[in-house]
Design an enzyme around this catalytic site. Structure first.
Site, PDB file in Angstrom:
ATOM      1  N   GLN A  71      -7.365   9.797  -6.081  1.00  0.00           N
ATOM      2  CA  GLN A  71      -7.523  11.037  -6.834  1.00  0.00           C
ATOM      3  C   GLN A  71      -6.494  11.155  -7.960  1.00  0.00           C
ATOM      4  O   GLN A  71      -5.465  10.473  -7.953  1.00  0.00           O
ATOM      5  CB  GLN A  71      -7.351  12.232  -5.892  1.00  0.00           C
ATOM      6  CG  GLN A  71      -8.405  12.329  -4.808  1.00  0.00           C
ATOM      7  CD  GLN A  71      -8.222  13.583  -3.971  1.00  0.00           C
ATOM      8  OE1 GLN A  71      -7.893  13.505  -2.799  1.00  0.00           O
ATOM      9  NE2 GLN A  71      -8.438  14.738  -4.576  1.00  0.00           N
ATOM     10  N   HIS A  72      -6.794  12.051  -8.888  1.00  0.00           N
ATOM     11  CA  HIS A  72      -5.849  12.606  -9.866  1.00  0.00           C
ATOM     12  C   HIS A  72      -5.436  11.712 -11.039  1.00  0.00           C
ATOM     13  O   HIS A  72      -4.878  12.208 -12.021  1.00  0.00           O
ATOM     14  CB  HIS A  72      -4.539  13.093  -9.199  1.00  0.00           C
ATOM     15  CG  HIS A  72      -4.712  13.802  -7.904  1.00  0.00           C
ATOM     16  ND1 HIS A  72      -5.531  14.896  -7.786  1.00  0.00           N
ATOM     17  CD2 HIS A  72      -4.181  13.575  -6.673  1.00  0.00           C
ATOM     18  CE1 HIS A  72      -5.490  15.312  -6.512  1.00  0.00           C
ATOM     19  NE2 HIS A  72      -4.686  14.520  -5.823  1.00  0.00           N
ATOM     20  N   ASP A 226     -11.038   9.763  -2.965  1.00  0.00           N
ATOM     21  CA  ASP A 226     -11.014   8.954  -1.735  1.00  0.00           C
ATOM     22  C   ASP A 226     -10.964   9.785  -0.460  1.00  0.00           C
ATOM     23  O   ASP A 226     -11.574   9.410   0.552  1.00  0.00           O
ATOM     24  CB  ASP A 226      -9.901   7.899  -1.762  1.00  0.00           C
ATOM     25  CG  ASP A 226      -8.511   8.449  -2.040  1.00  0.00           C
ATOM     26  OD1 ASP A 226      -8.340   9.671  -2.188  1.00  0.00           O
ATOM     27  OD2 ASP A 226      -7.578   7.621  -2.112  1.00  0.00           O
TER      28      ASP A 226
HETATM   29  O1  LIG Z   1      -3.185  12.051  -4.236  1.00  0.00           O
HETATM   30  C1  LIG Z   1      -3.854  11.913  -3.239  1.00  0.00           C
HETATM   31  C2  LIG Z   1      -4.549  13.060  -2.610  1.00  0.00           C
HETATM   32  O2  LIG Z   1      -4.301  14.278  -3.224  1.00  0.00           O
HETATM   33  C3  LIG Z   1      -3.927  10.559  -2.609  1.00  0.00           C
HETATM   34  O3  LIG Z   1      -4.542  10.614  -1.345  1.00  0.00           O
HETATM   35  C4  LIG Z   1      -4.645   9.612  -3.506  1.00  0.00           C
HETATM   36  O4  LIG Z   1      -6.015   9.979  -3.496  1.00  0.00           O
HETATM   37  C5  LIG Z   1      -4.418   8.161  -3.139  1.00  0.00           C
HETATM   38  O5  LIG Z   1      -4.886   7.776  -1.901  1.00  0.00           O
HETATM   39  P1  LIG Z   1      -4.578   6.363  -1.227  1.00  0.00           P
HETATM   40  O6  LIG Z   1      -4.924   5.310  -2.231  1.00  0.00           O
HETATM   41  O7  LIG Z   1      -3.158   6.366  -0.826  1.00  0.00           O
HETATM   42  O8  LIG Z   1      -5.488   6.312  -0.015  1.00  0.00           O
END
Ligand SMILES: O=C(CO)[C@@H](O)[C@H](O)COP(=O)(O)O
Ligand SMILES: Nc1ncnc2c1ncn2[C@@H]1O[C@H](COP(=O)(O)OP(=O)(O)O)[C@@H](O)[C@H]1O
Length: 465
Positions: A71-72, A226
Site C-alpha cells: 500500500q501507499h 496487500d
Molecule cells: O503500509 C502498509 C499497510 O498500511 C504495509 O502493510 C504495506 O502494505 C506493505 O506490506 P508488506 O509488503 O510488508 O506485506
C-alpha cells in the site's frame, strides 16, 4: 477448469499464483525479488513481475488476472505516462515532517479523521506528495497523475494506453489520504494540499468490476492493497483479526462500518469487498527476525530453535524493535534498544527470545488498538513470511494471550487477488467460496508479564544520529 492468476507485488518480492477459479486450489506459482531500499523505481517491480510470471509458467492460459500490492507507495507519472522519479514506499520515513505540517494545516487529527478516516503519518501517500512538493518542486510540477503500486501494475498489464485508463479500488484508495471510505469520493482539495496542484487520479472501480483487459483480452480485476487482498484470500469474516508478519507487521479486521481513530494508531481503511478494514501497521516485523538471525550467525530455523529454548520473558531481557524507526507508535526517528542485559541473559537463546517477543509486543499493542475501537476479536489468523517460524507462532499465542490460527504456508495476498479475479469472472454478488485447507491452531499459556515488562521500557529509545 478455468484458471485465474493473482499477483502480490509486496515490499520484498513479486509473487504470482495460478488457481482453479472454482475451488481456489493452487495450480502453480512463481516469485522474484525486489531491490532493497525504501525508494524503488516501478520498472523494477515490472521486471520482477515478468520473472515471477515466467517462473509460474506464464499467464497465457488464465481467464482473468488481478493485482494486490504494497500500500501507499507514491508512483508519479508525467503527462506522457513516464515515471517522474522512483517511488517512495510505505516504509520511507522522510515525509514525517510533511505529515505534521498537513495535520496542522487541515486543523488537527479530528479534521483528517472526518475527511479520510486516518491521521497522516509518513507512510501515507499524501505526505509523500507534500515531501515532493517541498523538496523536489521541479518533479512535483511535472506530475500529471498519481497512482499506487498495484494501480500502476494493473495499468501496465492493460497496455498503459493513457492516463485516463488508470484504475484503482476502494481498498488501496483508502490508504492515500485523499479518498474518503465514508463517501467513496476523492478529496481533491487534500491531493492539492499535498502535491500543490491537481492531477489525474485512478478511477475507483467497484469490488468485482472488470477494471480493464490485457492486450490479449483477459479481464483484469480492480486489484487492491496487500492487506485487503490477504483478507479476501483468507475469507476473513467478522471476529477474525489478521496478523501479517512480513516487512510490515499488521493487525487488521473486516468491519461493516467505517472506523475513525483520532489517536492515529488505527487507520480506517476500506476493504476489497465493499466493507471496511481498520488496520494498525508497524514497520518492524519480519526484518527484525532477519536481523536477529544475522546477529546470532544463524538462519530462521536456528533462530526459532534458540528462541524456544529460552524461558518466556527471557529473564527480563527486552528488545524494543524500532530498527527502522516506527510508524505505530509514530516514532519515525527512533532506533531499537535492548534492555535488561545481565550476565545471565547475555546469551544467544535469551537474545533470540527477546527479539521475537519484542516484535510481537509491538503487534500486540496494535491489536489492542484495533480492539479498543469495538472490533470483535474471536480468532487470530496469522500470515506473512515470518508465520513460517514455529517460535513466532508459539510466542504470538503466548504474548497475545489468544490461540493463533495459521493456514498452510502460502501467498495469501496473491491468493486474494486470484480470488478477486475469479469473482470478476463469475460476475456473482459474492466472491466464489474458496475453502482454506489445513489451518493449524497454536495455543500456549498466556504470558502477560512479557507485555508488562515491554510496556515499562518501550519508550526508552534513542533517536537515530
Ligand atoms: O503500509 C502498509 C499497510 O498500511 C504495509 O502493510 C504495506 O502494505 C506493505 O506490506 P508488506 O509488503 O510488508 O506485506
Ligand atoms: N521461517 C521464517 N522465519 C522467520 N522469517 C521468515 C521465515 N521465512 C521467511 N521469513 C521472512 O519473511 C519476510 C518475507 O515475508 P513476506 O510476507 O513475503 O514480506 P513482504 O510481503 O513484506 O514482501 C522476509 O524478511 C523473510 O526473511
Amino acid at each position: 477448469m478455468a484458471l485465474v492468476a493473482g499477483i502480490d507485488s509486496s515490499t520484498q518480492s513479486s509473487k504470482v499464483v495460478v488457481c482453479d477459479a472454482d475451488t481456489g486450489e493452487l495450480v502453480r506459482s512463481g516469485s522474484a525479488p525486489h531491490p532493497e531500499g525504501t525508494e524503488v523505481h516501478p520498472d523494477a517491480w515490472w521486471d520482477a513481475l515478468q520473472q515471477a510470471i515466467a517462473a509460474a509458467g506464464g499467464l497465457d492460459d488464465v481467464a482473468a488476472i488481478a493485482v494486490g500490492g504494497q500500500q501507499h507507495g507514491m508512483v508519479c507519472l508525467d503527462e506522457h505516462g513516464a515515471v517522474v522519479r522512483p517511488a517512495l514506499l510505505w516504509n520511507d520515513t522522510r515525509s514525517a515532517q510533511a505529515a505534521l505540517d498537513l495535520i496542522d494545516e487541515l486543523g488537527g487529527p479530528q479534521a483528517w479523521i472526518d475527511a479520510v478516516g486516518l491521521v497522516p503519518v509518513a507512510s501515507f501517500t499524501v505526505t509523500k506528495l507534500r515531501w515532493l512538493r517541498d523538496h523536489e518542486p521541479e518533479n512535483a510540477a511535472r506530475v500529471a497523475a498519481v497512482c499506487l503500486p498495484h494501480d500502476w501494475l494493473t495499468w501496465k498489464l492493460s497496455g498503459a494506453e493513457s492516463l485516463d485508463t488508470l484504475v484503482t479500488d476502494r481498498g488501496d484508495a483508502s490508504g492515500t489520504g485523499y479518498w474518503s471510505p465514508t463517501t467513496g469520493e476523492y478529496r481533491r482539495d487534500l491531493l492539492e494540499l499535498g502535491l500543490g496542484h491537481d492531477a489525474v487520479l485512478p478511477r475507483v472501480v467497484a469490488p468485482a468490476e472488470v477494471a480493464a483487459h490485457t492486450p490479449a483480452g483477459q479481464p483484469l480485476g480492480p486489484g487492491t492493497g496487500d492487506n485487503a487482498a490477504a483478507a479476501l484470500g483468507l475469507g476473513a469474516v467478522t471476529g477474525d483479526v489478521i496478523i501479517s508478519i512480513g516487512t510490515s507487521g499488521v493487525a487488521c479486521a473486516v468491519a461493516d462500518e467505517p472506523v475513525g481513530d483520532v489517536s492515529g494508531a488505527v487507520a480506517g481503511f476500506a476493504d476489497a469487498t465493499g466493507r471496511f478494514l481498520p488496520l494498525v501497521a508497524t514497520m518492524n516485523a519480519a526484518r527484525v527476525l532477519d536481523a536477529a538471525a544475522r546477529l546470532l550467525g544463524t538462519d530462521h530455523a536456528g533462530l526459532s530453535e534458540l528462541a524456544l529454548s529460552a524461558p518466556a520473558g527471557a529473564g527480563g531481557l527486552v528488545l524494543v524493535p524500532y530498527l527502522e524507526g516506527e510508524r505505530t507508535p509514530n516514532k519515525p526517528d527512533a532506533t531499537g534498544a535492548v534492555h535488561g542485559l545481565r550476565l545471565e541473559t547475555a546469551n544467544p537463546a535469551y537474545l533470540a527470545r527477546a527479539f521475537v517477543e519484542g516484535m510481537i509486543c509491538g503487534l500486540a499493542d496494535g491489536l489492542d488498538a484495533v480492539r479498543a475501537l469495538g472490533t470483535p476479536v474471536e480468532r487470530v489468523v496469522m500470515v506473512g513470511g515470518a508465520a513460517r517460524s514455529e517460535a513466532v507462532r508459539e510466542i504470538a499465542s503466548a504474548v497475545l494471550g489468544l490461540p493463533v490460527s495459521v493456514p498452510q504456508p502460502g501467498e495469501y495476498v496473491a491468493r486474494g487477488a486470484a480470488r478477486q479475479a475469479a469473482w470478476v469472472l463469475a460476475g456473482t454478488a459474492e466472491p466464489p467460496a474458496w475453502p482454506l485447507a489445513d489451518v493449524v491452531r497454536t495455543e500456549v499459556a498466556a504470558t502477560p508479564f512479557v507485555r508488562e515488562r515491554y510496556a515499562d521500557v518501550r519508550d526508552l529509545t534513542a533517536n537515530k544520529v
